[in-house]
Design an enzyme around this catalytic site. Structure first.
Site, mmCIF file in Angstrom:
data_model
loop_
_atom_site.group_PDB
_atom_site.id
_atom_site.type_symbol
_atom_site.label_atom_id
_atom_site.label_comp_id
_atom_site.label_asym_id
_atom_site.label_seq_id
_atom_site.Cartn_x
_atom_site.Cartn_y
_atom_site.Cartn_z
ATOM 1 C CD GLU A 185 -31.859 -20.091 61.624
ATOM 2 O OE1 GLU A 185 -32.749 -20.802 62.109
ATOM 3 O OE2 GLU A 185 -31.659 -19.996 60.399
ATOM 4 C CD GLU A 231 -29.780 -20.694 67.780
ATOM 5 O OE1 GLU A 231 -30.677 -20.420 66.957
ATOM 6 O OE2 GLU A 231 -29.604 -21.828 68.253
ATOM 7 C CB CYS A 258 -37.028 -23.013 58.350
ATOM 8 S SG CYS A 258 -35.605 -22.007 58.522
ATOM 9 C CB SER A 297 -31.161 -22.847 64.569
ATOM 10 O OG SER A 297 -31.922 -21.778 65.077
ATOM 11 C CE LYS A 343 -43.159 -25.045 57.668
ATOM 12 N NZ LYS A 343 -42.256 -24.535 58.707
ATOM 13 C CD GLU A 364 -42.893 -26.522 62.364
ATOM 14 O OE1 GLU A 364 -43.489 -26.133 61.334
ATOM 15 O OE2 GLU A 364 -41.782 -26.097 62.703
ATOM 16 C CD GLU A 405 -42.048 -30.725 71.060
ATOM 17 O OE1 GLU A 405 -43.060 -30.715 70.330
ATOM 18 O OE2 GLU A 405 -41.257 -31.678 71.095
ATOM 19 C CB CYS A 431 -40.565 -24.088 50.749
ATOM 20 S SG CYS A 431 -39.708 -24.091 52.323
#
Lengths: 387, 155, 594
Positions: free
Chosen positions: C282, C285, C308, C328, C367, C370, C375, C524
């Site tokens: 990151e 990036e 994230c 990102s 999550k 996710e 993907e 989190c």
């Protein structure tokens, strides 16, 4: 002293002989506080059902400091058995509008709404025409208080003033926590006076005839005259203006069909008075002042009546607070269970206790008043609940 | 039926883009399209920048804001106690027989919906009903046949 | 100082500031009034009525949460009238509830159950009014919605609106039909829900829970043909103790690793490893974007925003679909881990990747979704097979019969088990920013970030939006283009705060270069998969534990992680390289807004 014969009066519907909005013109030339004090002195109580002293409400509203204040005419006449506000709006809309304008003038309110229940939409065209005339007259008088119609969307609980305001704000019509009251924090967070149609009409009338004259009607506890919506087993169904303070016996003798078993006073939110209490009960005292009176004769099953009410409540509760949402369902299911034998008759006592819990814990008047009709029917017609 | 996007735009120009414009906008949509379709509610949500779930929550609260397909003519029969005492059930039987639907249903041609409603303030003239914004009182089976017959013929 | 209001509660005098509720006043003198719809994170609803009290002189009881204290009030919180009414209200709630508590996921952790038991509510006093139509919606990968357990307190609705500004849940219908639902009662997987799970942690009952996968995991563990890997996120180790009888804020990292190994996971690895890796990818990036913007004058989306938090990612996909280029392209640590577990790690330990079951232990509900995004199959398989919440892991440890207190401490397994302090702090809001700055500053200037002990205090804490400014001076030759640049950064947690950042971006007024967003309040550590209850007091303690864990680590900057160095040397080659691009980066999609 209560009186034992009905005294029919004709004040509210009496056509005005003066030019339109003459009462308004005259009133706004007086001192604001004098007008409010006259209203306080008249003893007028809200005609929607809760019976809060109107003059006091206006007084508090006048004390609120705000650039914007609202006056709302509560024409969400949803109490079963009530139709007198509709008649006022149809026949003497100028009295209602005058009452609103006087209220706005006295309390420095800036904008008015007539919250018209959706079911009365057919009145809109006529009322808009009346408002057009009013706005012209107001302009002539230099009174800047525009009024518009807000059309409800069909919910009994919106007759409760904070639910009404919520719905005007485009939200679910759920009553708010109080305090704050609308007088402090109402529509869009501004001080808001909400009064019933008849209350405004009566206010205008008091401005015309004066508190002294008004107080001559009725008894010490119940001043003035009041509209009664009479329906059910009566040969004289319709709206009748009566002096307050009569016994139910007088009422039943006048309006019943000779076979009256009970009268529901104050709509579903009110009390069911059985014949044996007619002599001692005075309409509007301890029961409510909304003016709904439904007459039942001896052919009617009070179980069916109560069942109808409870079904209504379970549907029209906003559903947000526990006692009202679940309590209404429990009462309905409970009487069915007793009737069918699933629960013993003693379960009715449990249900009466439940309705008492609902009275002391519900958020708004809807849940708080279920016990009125429930207890009065179950206690007075217990045998009809069981068999 | 009017094009939803245009209609909502038109209504929000008339009533405003604020949350308090919601109910007037809803009423305007129903006047034109008979009920609040999914597309209509989404368009209103976008226009007022309010969440769609919230919009739906409000619509589903009110008896006159229909969120499922309803007919052009909504027949609402009062089920309150006095109308009930005066013979509401006979009226319903007549209506059900004429329209071949039950209360709560809509005719296949989307012309009529038959609905129960709570007190409509015509207790002294029961049994009573509303067809859209018009009211009919002191109903009898014969009267209902005439009234509904007119609607059916002129639909 | 606001005016003080004096009142008595149960005979005890108390003085509170004007505007405080009776409930606040009672708390001040340690009088406990039961509540259900009240939650300290949320606005007051006053709808369950369980907190009613008696105000002497008034006939009706008043809700203590929703009634401001008034001068001279005389309150009774436990008079016979109050007790009877309260018990009656609870009996009503029970009569509307699916009372199969024995098989309920929230049993022993349910506020209704606890109160009903305390008041010894008679289950049979009322008939059940539970709707036969009440159903369980299991359509979502993340969240199960069981209407039969709902008490209509609306805490979830307020959470979704006030904390997250998503408004996926709303109150619908009225009266007996009133329920908590979605737009047109659409299933949870078809709506704007971000799967953040905050509704779960704010639900007093099991009406909203995470969709549970532990039975499948046990099955995989028991299957000799499967090789089951688990990686656990930093926030799990500072919170899982709460589900096992520890105090809030106690770290149980070593015991947790021991337990997982004993339970039969073949490898117990650390998500922190890929958190460090995320920082490398990151940061690079960001530097590429900055170079494009400042040197090449190309049009690139700035600020760059972290990716994230899968709740946040789904939020921006629904709410700001035209601005996805700000995200990102880095996958979250969980998904980087998954992609590497079935490639790099499989190779390292010589296991056929088709036999690997990759499990993630996460403080998160999103999550789960996710892991199931289409993907996320870059390894050739579903990269992560299942995401478990901290709560589910706690359950599994209990199911395993281990005496957790007595367990010794173990280390994570190697290759993908090494972690720096920078990775640990990912768990707290501001942590990703702090970790990124610790590394980026070194890359840009060759020196450590100029904060004492590397602790970048301005980015820490529970304020909704935090800002930091760092000036780059004496940059290394490669980054001379940043010389003298005063870079502004922002950190937002709770999606309502993220919305403010996004609205600035939409208007073209964002002053930031890089923004960290976490969907959940506190980051989190306050995630939707964390132990219940969660509130600011608890969030703070978990955060303290995170920062203590950071301080204990010998290495505290991501680029120092030896296993990270190793993976670039042996496998990935270089940051943003071809393999990285394939395995560690992803794309986003536009979604509906309802």
């Amino acid at each position: 002293m209560p009186y034992s014969r009905t005294r029919v009066v004709d004040v509210l519907f009496k056509p005005l002989t003066t030019a339109p909005y003459e009462i308004l013109r005259k009133t706004i030339q007086r001192e604001k506080k004098d007008v409010i004090n006259e209203l306080v002195d008249s003893g007028l109580r809200g005609r929607g059902g809760a019976g809060f002293p109107t003059g006091m409400k206006w007084k508090f509203a006048a004390q609120q400091k705000s650039d914007v204040k609202y006056v709302i005419c509560n024409a969400d006449e949803g109490e079963p058995g009530t139709f007198k506000d509709k008649k006022l709006l149809c026949e003497v809309p100028r009295k209602v509008i005058s009452g609103m304008a006087i209220c706005a003038w006295a309390t420095n309110a800036t904008k008015g709404y007539i919250y018209l229940r959706r079911e009365y939409r057919y009145l809109v065209a006529q009322l808009e025409e009346e408002l057009r005339i009013y706005h012209e007259k107001a302009k002539e008088m230099g009174l800047n208080f525009p009024i518009e119609i807000f059309l409800g969307a069909g919910a009994y609980v919106c007759g409760e003033e904070t639910a009404l305001i919520e719905s005007m704000e485009g939200k679910r019509g759920e009553p708010r926590n109080k305090p704050p009251y609308p007088i402090q924090n109402g529509f869009l967070g501004k001080p808001t006076i909400v009064n019933n149609v008849e209350t405004f009409a009566s206010s205008a009338m008091i401005c015309r005839i004066g508190a002294e004259e008004y107080k001559k009607m009725g008894t010490a506890d119940q001043r003035g005259s009041k509209l009664f919506s009479i329906s059910g087993d009566s040969p004289k169904e319709g709206v009748h203006e009566l002096e307050l303070g009569m016994t139910l016996e007088a009422f039943a003798n006048e309006f019943g069909d000779g076979d009256t078993k009970a009268v529901q006073v104050g709509g579903v939110a009110g009390f069911c008075i059985p014949r044996k209490q007619f002599k001692t009960q005075i309409i509007g005292e301890g029961n409510t002042t909304g003016g709904s009176t439904m007459i039942f004769n001896s052919t009617r099953s009070m179980y069916n009546v109560l069942h109808n009410y409870l079904d209504f409540y379970a549907e029209e509760s906003c559903g947000q607070c526990t006692p009202c949402r679940i309590g209404t369902q429990q009462l309905l299911k409970g009487i069915e269970a007793v009737k069918s034998g699933l629960k013993p008759p003693s379960y009715l006592d449990q249900l009466i206790k439940l309705s008492e819990t609902m009275r002391i814990t519900s958020k708004c008047g809807l849940g708080q008043s279920v016990t009125n009709s429930f207890s009065s029917i179950v206690q007075n017609f217990r045998e009809e609940m069981i068999f | 039926m009017a094009e939803v996007k245009e209609l909502v735009k038109e209504l929000s120009e008339k009533y405003g883009n604020r949350r308090e414009s919601l109910i007037p906008i809803f009423q305007g949509i129903i006047d034109k399209n008979y009920y609040l379709s999914k597309e209509a509610m989404l368009e209103v949500a976008k226009q007022l920048d309010v969440s769609a779930a919230d919009i739906y929550g409000t619509a589903s609260f009110f008896s006159f804001l229909d969120t499922d397909a309803k007919g052009k003519y909504k027949i609402r029969i009062c089920k309150s106690i006095t109308c009930d005492m005066k013979g509401k059930s006979g009226i319903i039987a007549t209506l059900e027989e004429m329209l071949k639907i039950k209360v709560g249903e809509t005719t296949e041609d989307l012309m009529f919906s038959l609905l129960h409603t709570n007190c409509i303030g015509l207790c002294d003239q029961g049994p009573a009903m509303l067809i859209n914004d018009n009211y009919y009182t002191k109903l009898t089976a014969e009267k209902v046949r005439v009234i509904l017959g007119d609607y059916i013929r002129n639909k | 100082m606001a005016n003080n209001i004096n009142l008595t509660i149960d005979g005890i005098h108390v003085s509170v500031e004007e505007g405080q509720s009776i409930l606040d006043a009672a708390k001040k003198i340690d009088i406990k009034i039961p509540t259900l719809c009240y939650h300290v994170d949320l606005c007051v609803a006053g709808n369950c009525r369980v907190c009613v009290v008696e105000s002497v002189g008034r006939n009706n009881l008043i809700p203590s949460c929703a009634t401001p204290a008034e001068e001279g009030m005389e309150i009774k919180t436990s008079s016979p009238k109050v007790r009877r009414a309260r018990k009656d209200l609870m009996a009503l709630l029970v009569s509307e509830h699916n009372t199969q508590c024995t098989t309920c996921y929230r049993s022993i952790n349910c506020e209704l159950q606890q109160l009903a038991a305390e008041y010894n509510v008679d289950n049979d006093i009322y008939l059940s009014v539970l709707k036969p139509t009440a159903k369980v919606d299991k359509s979502s990968w993340s969240i199960e919605k069981d209407d039969s357990k709902c008490i209509r307190c609306q805490r979830c609705v307020r959470t979704c609106a006030e904390i997250q500004h998503v408004n996926a849940l709303a109150v619908t219908e009225r009266g007996r039909d009133m329920k908590i639902s979605t737009f047109m009662h659409l299933p949870m997987n078809e709506i704007v829900c971000t799967n953040c799970g905050q509704c779960i942690t704010h639900c007093p009952t099991a009406a909203l829970t995470e969709r549970r996968y532990y039975d499948e995991i046990w099955e995989a563990i028991d299957d000799p043909d499967k090789y089951v890997i688990i990686n656990t996120a930093p926030s799990v180790r500072v919170a899982i103790g709460e589900t096992l009888g520890y105090n809030v804020g106690e770290r149980v990292t070593g015991k947790m690793v021991t337990a997982l190994k004993k339970m039969g996971f073949n490898s117990v690895l650390d998500t922190d490893f890929t958190a460090d890796l995320t920082i490398i990818e990151e940061a690079n990036e960001l530097l590429v974007r900055l170079k494009k913007a400042l040197v090449l004058k190309e049009k690139v989306a700035l600020p760059m925003i972290t990716s994230c938090s899968p709740g946040w990612v789904k939020f921006i996909e629904h709410m700001y679909p035209e601005h996805l280029d700000h995200l990102s392209t880095c996958k979250s640590p969980q998904q980087m881990f998954g992609a590497l577990a079935k490639t790099y790690y499989a190779e390292k330990i010589g296991i056929d990747p088709s036999k690997i079951v990759s499990v993630a232990g996460m403080p998160c509900a999103a999550k789960k979704f996710e892991a199931n995004r289409p993907e996320m199959w870059d390894s050739g398989f579903q990269d992560v097979d299942a995401g478990l919440t901290t709560r589910e892991l706690g359950h599994m440890i209990k199911q395993s019969g281990l005496d957790f207190f007595e367990l010794g401490e173990s280390e994570f397994d190697s290759y993908m088990g090494e972690s720096t302090g920078a990775a640990v702090i990912f768990g707290a809001t501001g942590g990703v920013m702090e970790a990124a700055l610790r590394t980026a500053y070194v890359v840009i200037t060759g020196r450590p970030v100029p904060f004492e002990n590397l602790n970048i205090i301005p980015v820490r804490g529970l304020e909704g939006i935090k800002e930091a400014t760092v000036k780059f001076e004496n940059c290394v030759p490669e980054y001379k283009f940043l010389e003298g640049v005063e870079a502004k950064f922002a950190i937002a947690h709770g999606l309502i705060n993220a919305r403010q950042i996004m609205d600035q971006i939409v208007k073209g007024e964002s002053p930031y270069l890089f923004v960290e967003v976490m969907a959940c309040p506190g980051g989190c550590i306050g995630g939707g998969g964390q132990p219940i209850p969660t509130n600011d007091e608890i969030r703070k303690k978990r955060m303290e534990a995170i920062y203590a864990e950071d301080m204990d680590k010998p290495l505290r900057m991501s680029h120092e992680n030896p296993e990270v160095t190793q993976i670039y040397k042996e496998f990935l080659v270089k940051p943003l390289g071809e393999k990285s691009h394939h395995l560690l980066h992803t794309k986003y999609r536009k979604r509906n807004r309802y």
